[in-house]
Scaffold this motif. Structure first.
Motif, PDB file in Angstrom:
ATOM      1  N   VAL A  46      38.052   3.691  38.747  1.00 44.62           N
ATOM      2  CA  VAL A  46      38.073   2.309  38.263  1.00 44.62           C
ATOM      3  C   VAL A  46      37.912   2.274  36.757  1.00 44.62           C
ATOM      4  O   VAL A  46      38.595   1.523  36.054  1.00 44.62           O
ATOM      5  CB  VAL A  46      36.968   1.480  38.959  1.00 44.62           C
ATOM      6  CG1 VAL A  46      36.792   0.135  38.305  1.00 44.62           C
ATOM      7  CG2 VAL A  46      37.304   1.303  40.439  1.00 44.62           C
ATOM      8  N   TRP A  47      37.012   3.097  36.248  1.00 46.25           N
ATOM      9  CA  TRP A  47      36.788   3.128  34.795  1.00 46.25           C
ATOM     10  C   TRP A  47      38.048   3.560  34.043  1.00 46.25           C
ATOM     11  O   TRP A  47      38.422   2.955  33.047  1.00 46.25           O
ATOM     12  CB  TRP A  47      35.632   4.060  34.466  1.00 46.25           C
ATOM     13  CG  TRP A  47      35.389   4.117  32.997  1.00 46.25           C
ATOM     14  CD1 TRP A  47      35.659   5.105  32.148  1.00 46.25           C
ATOM     15  CD2 TRP A  47      34.867   3.067  32.177  1.00 46.25           C
ATOM     16  NE1 TRP A  47      35.336   4.774  30.870  1.00 46.25           N
ATOM     17  CE2 TRP A  47      34.828   3.519  30.872  1.00 46.25           C
ATOM     18  CE3 TRP A  47      34.395   1.788  32.450  1.00 46.25           C
ATOM     19  CZ2 TRP A  47      34.379   2.760  29.820  1.00 46.25           C
ATOM     20  CZ3 TRP A  47      33.940   1.014  31.406  1.00 46.25           C
ATOM     21  CH2 TRP A  47      33.932   1.503  30.105  1.00 46.25           C
ATOM     22  N   HIS A  48      38.710   4.572  34.521  1.00 40.06           N
ATOM     23  CA  HIS A  48      39.938   5.041  33.863  1.00 40.06           C
ATOM     24  C   HIS A  48      41.018   3.976  33.897  1.00 40.06           C
ATOM     25  O   HIS A  48      41.740   3.776  32.942  1.00 40.06           O
ATOM     26  CB  HIS A  48      40.445   6.349  34.491  1.00 40.06           C
ATOM     27  CG  HIS A  48      39.651   7.548  34.080  1.00 40.06           C
ATOM     28  ND1 HIS A  48      39.650   8.008  32.778  1.00 40.06           N
ATOM     29  CD2 HIS A  48      38.835   8.375  34.787  1.00 40.06           C
ATOM     30  CE1 HIS A  48      38.867   9.071  32.715  1.00 40.06           C
ATOM     31  NE2 HIS A  48      38.348   9.307  33.899  1.00 40.06           N
ATOM     32  N   LYS A  49      41.136   3.277  35.032  1.00 42.09           N
ATOM     33  CA  LYS A  49      42.136   2.206  35.112  1.00 42.09           C
ATOM     34  C   LYS A  49      41.765   1.069  34.174  1.00 42.09           C
ATOM     35  O   LYS A  49      42.629   0.478  33.543  1.00 42.09           O
ATOM     36  CB  LYS A  49      42.242   1.689  36.544  1.00 42.09           C
ATOM     37  CG  LYS A  49      42.978   2.635  37.458  1.00 42.09           C
ATOM     38  CD  LYS A  49      43.109   2.060  38.842  1.00 42.09           C
ATOM     39  CE  LYS A  49      43.838   3.039  39.750  1.00 42.09           C
ATOM     40  NZ  LYS A  49      43.978   2.516  41.109  1.00 42.09           N
ATOM     41  N   TYR A  50      40.502   0.765  34.077  1.00 43.88           N
ATOM     42  CA  TYR A  50      40.043  -0.323  33.189  1.00 43.88           C
ATOM     43  C   TYR A  50      40.284   0.018  31.734  1.00 43.88           C
ATOM     44  O   TYR A  50      40.721  -0.811  30.957  1.00 43.88           O
ATOM     45  CB  TYR A  50      38.554  -0.587  33.426  1.00 43.88           C
ATOM     46  CG  TYR A  50      37.964  -1.580  32.466  1.00 43.88           C
ATOM     47  CD1 TYR A  50      37.148  -1.132  31.420  1.00 43.88           C
ATOM     48  CD2 TYR A  50      38.207  -2.939  32.591  1.00 43.88           C
ATOM     49  CE1 TYR A  50      36.620  -2.030  30.525  1.00 43.88           C
ATOM     50  CE2 TYR A  50      37.677  -3.827  31.697  1.00 43.88           C
ATOM     51  CZ  TYR A  50      36.877  -3.370  30.666  1.00 43.88           C
ATOM     52  OH  TYR A  50      36.345  -4.258  29.778  1.00 43.88           O
ATOM     53  N   PRO A 108      44.579  11.750  32.719  1.00 42.21           N
ATOM     54  CA  PRO A 108      43.199  11.646  33.217  1.00 42.21           C
ATOM     55  C   PRO A 108      43.056  10.770  34.454  1.00 42.21           C
ATOM     56  O   PRO A 108      42.262  11.067  35.333  1.00 42.21           O
ATOM     57  CB  PRO A 108      42.446  11.042  32.041  1.00 42.21           C
ATOM     58  CG  PRO A 108      43.234  11.412  30.840  1.00 42.21           C
ATOM     59  CD  PRO A 108      44.654  11.495  31.289  1.00 42.21           C
ATOM     60  N   ILE A 109      43.829   9.710  34.530  1.00 39.55           N
ATOM     61  CA  ILE A 109      43.744   8.853  35.718  1.00 39.55           C
ATOM     62  C   ILE A 109      44.252   9.614  36.930  1.00 39.55           C
ATOM     63  O   ILE A 109      43.661   9.558  38.009  1.00 39.55           O
ATOM     64  CB  ILE A 109      44.562   7.567  35.505  1.00 39.55           C
ATOM     65  CG1 ILE A 109      43.921   6.735  34.403  1.00 39.55           C
ATOM     66  CG2 ILE A 109      44.649   6.764  36.789  1.00 39.55           C
ATOM     67  CD1 ILE A 109      44.729   5.537  34.005  1.00 39.55           C
ATOM     68  N   ASP A 110      45.357  10.366  36.734  1.00 38.45           N
ATOM     69  CA  ASP A 110      45.895  11.145  37.842  1.00 38.45           C
ATOM     70  C   ASP A 110      44.896  12.210  38.280  1.00 38.45           C
ATOM     71  O   ASP A 110      44.737  12.465  39.471  1.00 38.45           O
ATOM     72  CB  ASP A 110      47.229  11.793  37.448  1.00 38.45           C
ATOM     73  CG  ASP A 110      48.301  10.741  37.175  1.00 38.45           C
ATOM     74  OD1 ASP A 110      48.175   9.622  37.729  1.00 38.45           O
ATOM     75  OD2 ASP A 110      49.241  11.047  36.425  1.00 38.45           O
TER      76      ASP A 110
END
Length: 169
Positions: free
Chosen positions: A163-167, A129-131
């Motif tokens: 940013v949300w996915h990384k967090y 999902p981040i990718d």
């Protein structure tokens, strides 16, 4: 006369023996007096320490009761903080779902034309999902640089989503 000398010698020996026994008994008496005096001082010290130890134990019990009372008063506050944390968790999950669905809709509308969009969808489904978010971010900004027809708020949604996915990861 031998008898008298013998009795006199026995009497003198007995007197010498009594004198040494008296000295020994006096020394023993002095030692016992000092020991008794020391024991009395120790008893006084133990009594004083016993009183002080009892006071310390009473104070410790009082402090323990006070801490327990204050902890019971803090329990509702901590429960409220937990509830606020749960609510914030729900809000962030809802925001995540909204942003994900918004990105999905925007992605569908922007990828309807062409075979390139189909290939990107296949790649996006296989990626993390981040990718995918970063891929969407890259494709949005590549097209935004080439054509100014897309609104500027999409850029902010993509950034927030990344940013949300990384967090969350």
């Amino acid at each position: 006369m031998i008898w008298q000398i013998s009795v006199a010698l026995i009497a003198v020996a007995f007197v010498v023996l009594v004198v040494f026994l008296v000295k020994t008994l006096k020394a023993a008496e002095n030692s016992l007096d000092k020991t008794t005096q020391t024991l009395q001082e120790i008893q006084k010290t133990v009594d004083e320490l016993s009183y002080e130890v009892k006071q310390v134990v009473r104070q410790a019990n009082s402090i323990t009761e006070d801490v327990e009372h204050k902890m019971k008063q803090l329990d509702p506050v901590l429960e409220s903080v937990k509830n606020v944390g749960d609510v914030l968790n729900e809000v962030t999950l809802a925001a995540k779902q909204v942003s994900t669905s918004l990105i999905g809709r925007m992605k569908k509308t922007s990828h309807k034309a062409g075979s390139k969009a189909g290939a990107e969808q296949v790649v996006a489904q296989e990626e993390h999902p981040i990718d995918r978010s970063m891929h969407t971010y890259g494709s949005t900004y590549d097209r935004a640089a080439n054509s100014k027809s897309e609104p500027g708020w999409m850029k902010w949604v993509d950034i927030a989503s990344g940013v949300w996915h990384k967090y969350r990861s």
